[in-house]
Write an enzyme that holds these catalytic residues in place. Structure first.
Site, PDB file in Angstrom:
ATOM      1  N   ARG A   1       2.249  -6.696   6.436  1.00 45.08           N
ATOM      2  CA  ARG A   1       1.346  -5.759   7.123  1.00 45.08           C
ATOM      3  C   ARG A   1       1.500  -5.878   8.631  1.00 45.08           C
ATOM      4  NH1 ARG A   1      -3.684  -8.228   4.106  1.00 45.08           N
ATOM      5  NH2 ARG A   1      -2.402  -9.964   4.766  1.00 45.08           N
TER       6      ARG A   1
ATOM      7  N   SER B   1      -7.185  -8.267   0.212  1.00 41.83           N
ATOM      8  CA  SER B   1      -8.098  -8.512  -0.913  1.00 41.83           C
ATOM      9  C   SER B   1      -9.360  -9.222  -0.440  1.00 41.83           C
ATOM     10  CB  SER B   1      -7.410  -9.381  -1.975  1.00 41.83           C
ATOM     11  OG  SER B   1      -6.310  -8.711  -2.511  1.00 41.83           O
TER      12      SER B   1
END
Ligand code: PNS
Length: 162
Positions: A94, A131
């Site tokens: 990311r 998450s």
């Protein structure tokens, strides 16, 4: 010989960012196995079985086919890769912080079993989602439906309204 790649992670729970990596990696390799790594020292929200079930149902929801799934409860990922004949590990990146963190794993997995790591750049719309953030926001009553599949959003609601 057909190429087999592993995509390991905690997936607690799987996000749209993970699923984008699964879809793209499955288009590059002949076969992709998603490995849910269960760390007994880490407090997880979903059990390993629940996490696999949510990934399988999410793949169905998004029309992603031909993926296999496994759980790693103990031992090294590199040893698991050798055992099943996988030469590649997939990781999504990311940010540059992800790369700094992941390089040590990539280097160690190559040293251990000559397994190479292939990094896939996360699609920009998923680059700020993790998450742990999904768990936190959902646990505080926030709407995470933009970032997870419908079945994961439902499973989170059930967990936090119990
Ligand atoms: O989703 P995560 O928690 O960032 O995934 C990290 C994971 C599970 C891929 C990493 O912790 C891992 O590979 N664990 C398996 C045990 C292992 O092989 N450890 C040594 C890594 S070089």
């Amino acid at each position: 010989m057909a190429s087999l790649a592993l995509y390991p992670g905690s997936f607690d729970p799987v996000t749209l960012g993970h699923l984008s990596v699964i879809r793209r990696a499955s288009g590059i390799f002949d076969h992709l196995e998603v490995v849910v790594v269960h760390n007994p020292n880490k407090n997880s929200l979903f059990s390993a079985g629940e996490r696999i079930d949510l990934i399988e149902r999410s793949c169905k929801e998004l029309g992603i086919q031909g993926i296999s799934f496994s759980t790693l409860n103990s031992g090294l990922l590199a040893a698991h890769a050798r055992k099943i004949g996988a030469k590649t590990i997939i990781k999504g990146l990311r940010t540059s912080a992800d790369l700094d963190y992941e390089l040590q794993f990539a280097s160690m997995n190559r040293d251990l079993e000559n397994v190479e790591t292939v990094f896939l750049a996360t699609e920009p719309e998923y680059s700020q989602v993790s998450s742990s953030l999904i768990r936190e926001v959902s646990g505080l009553g926030g709407d995470v439906s933009k970032h997870v599949t419908a079945c994961v959003a439902e499973a989170l609601r059930e967990k936090f309204t119990k």
